[in-house]
Scaffold this active site. Structure first.
Site, mmCIF file in Angstrom:
data_model
loop_
_atom_site.group_PDB
_atom_site.id
_atom_site.type_symbol
_atom_site.label_atom_id
_atom_site.label_comp_id
_atom_site.label_asym_id
_atom_site.label_seq_id
_atom_site.Cartn_x
_atom_site.Cartn_y
_atom_site.Cartn_z
ATOM 1 N N GLU A 74 -10.264 -26.237 20.243
ATOM 2 C CA GLU A 74 -9.411 -25.783 20.961
ATOM 3 C C GLU A 74 -8.481 -26.467 22.111
ATOM 4 O OE1 GLU A 74 -11.130 -24.790 25.615
ATOM 5 O OE2 GLU A 74 -11.690 -23.130 24.379
ATOM 6 N N ASP A 138 -10.991 -18.725 16.996
ATOM 7 C CA ASP A 138 -9.696 -18.814 17.721
ATOM 8 C C ASP A 138 -8.665 -20.148 18.122
ATOM 9 O OD1 ASP A 138 -11.436 -20.648 18.745
ATOM 10 O OD2 ASP A 138 -11.091 -20.346 20.708
#
Length: 395
Positions: A74, A138
């Site tokens: 991330e 993600d």
């Protein structure tokens, strides 16, 4: 799965300054506003602070608030995005090289793109390395998007080819199909489908990113995934509050059996991504409308709740500075001037540095997303393409 560190610090600490309770809000804001960020053109001081304090010389983004001094995919993906917005290709390449070497085991090229491990840091024996080899979808989406946009903006097909290869790995390993819904993003390749329950994370699917992938790779599932993501958010946010996690069971979206219906540090990004979407996107307005509970709550109390029940709307605590970073684009896109004004006041603290009070990773990254957008440093067009200010307004 990833574990979000609880960064509740109290009302004053929510400003990210670490000040004592005796320090008045007025004095905090006086100091903060003297260091307010410049407009869309000129030095992006917030980004420079991020690079100086969180990015090692070799391109590793470090979250110092964690015991393992962890680096996540991330953090690398967000760093790549900010470097692109800042037109800082040298830092982009350093971040990419570190990710390739340490999270993807040097298997990160157009012919052999491996999904990067999501967590790297200090091991129990004191050495450093991969702590969890599972990937985070993600982050994988963001890295693929960053690479595709870098290829377009910097006119370098090597980025484009790697971005396409990584996106194909996401399709192969991190997307499933929900009957009656369509394609859906799993949080990672392993551990999220068990005993007839599929666990999902609504914050993992930013609409602009999905649109950008669909524009660059029209044969992929990205446009349909955007529709599925909207269905997930709308269905699991009956009070206008998104949950951190949800699940699919028995042919319908249900409350996550592990984390329940709480919306907090993961879910706050759902509002951010909705706020960043182009107003010309057909899903932008209904997506924002599905999340109206947060706007109403801030209007009522003057601050976002740290935690909220997505099924009842019951709220508790006061969200930290990172929440204001996430909500600034949300308020701007809703035309909520009061909410946006509150966000600006709090976010001014990001450009204030007091000795002994270091900024917090999550405050900084969500703050950069928020301030960068409301200050006009970047936007997304209706096709999800990144439009940084250096390509037009700053010429």
């Amino acid at each position: 799965m990833r574990v979000r560190i609880n960064r509740k610090m109290g009302a004053l600490l929510a400003l990210g300054l670490g000040l004592t309770a005796s320090t008045s809000f007025a004095s905090i804001m006086k100091v903060a506003q003297t260091a307010a960020a410049p407009g869309a053109c000129g030095e992006w001081t917030g980004y420079r602070t991020f690079v100086e304090r969180f990015v090692q010389a070799d391109g590793r983004v470090i979250d110092y608030s964690t015991p393992t001094q962890q680096t996540t995919s991330e953090g690398q993906s967000y760093g790549l995005f900010f470097a692109l917005v800042a037109n800082d290709r040298a830092t982009f390449d350093r971040l990419l090289a570190w990710t390739r070497t340490n999270l993807a085991g040097n298997q990160f090229d157009a012919q052999n793109a491996r999904l990067p491990a999501w967590q790297w840091g200090r091991k129990p024996d004191g050495s450093f390395g991969v702590l969890d080899p599972n990937s985070a979808s993600d982050s994988d989406l963001w890295i693929a998007y960053d690479l595709l946009q870098a290829g377009r903006l910097w006119r370098d097909t090597s980025y484009t080819q790697l971005g396409e290869a990584l996106a194909k790995q996401v399709v192969s390993h991190e997307i499933t199909t929900l009957p009656g819904v369509g394609p859906m993003l799993l949080p990672g390749p392993q551990g999220f489908v068990t005993a007839g329950i599929t666990r999902l994370n609504p914050s993992y699917m930013p609409l602009p990113v999905l649109r950008g992938l669909a524009h660059e790779m029209p044969d992929g599932p990205w446009a349909k995934l955007a529709d599925s993501a909207y269905k997930l958010v709308k269905t699991t946010s009956p009070q206008g509050f998104a949950p951190d996690w949800a699940a699919w069971q028995g042919g319908q979206f249900v409350v996550d059996p592990k984390n329940g219906d709480v919306g907090s540090y993961d879910a706050i990004r759902v509002y951010l991504w909705a706020g960043l979407a182009s107003s010309a996107d057909p899903l932008a307005k209904p997506w924002l409308a599905a999340l109206g509970g947060m706007r109403a709550k801030v209007a009522q109390t003057g601050f976002p709740p740290e935690k909220v029940s997505s099924t009842t709307g019951a709220a508790s605590g006061e969200g930290p500075l990172s929440y204001w970073g996430a909500l600034a684009p949300y308020f701007k896109s809703l035309g909520d001037e009061r909410g946006l004004g509150l966000a600006r006041e709090h976010l001014a603290a990001l450009d204030t540095h007091l000795p002994g009070h270091e900024p917090v990773y999550y405050d900084r990254v969500l703050g950069l997303f928020g301030t960068g957008f409301i200050d006009g440093r970047y936007r997304f067009d209706e096709a999800g393409r990144l439009v940084p200010s250096w390509r037009n307004a700053c010429d």
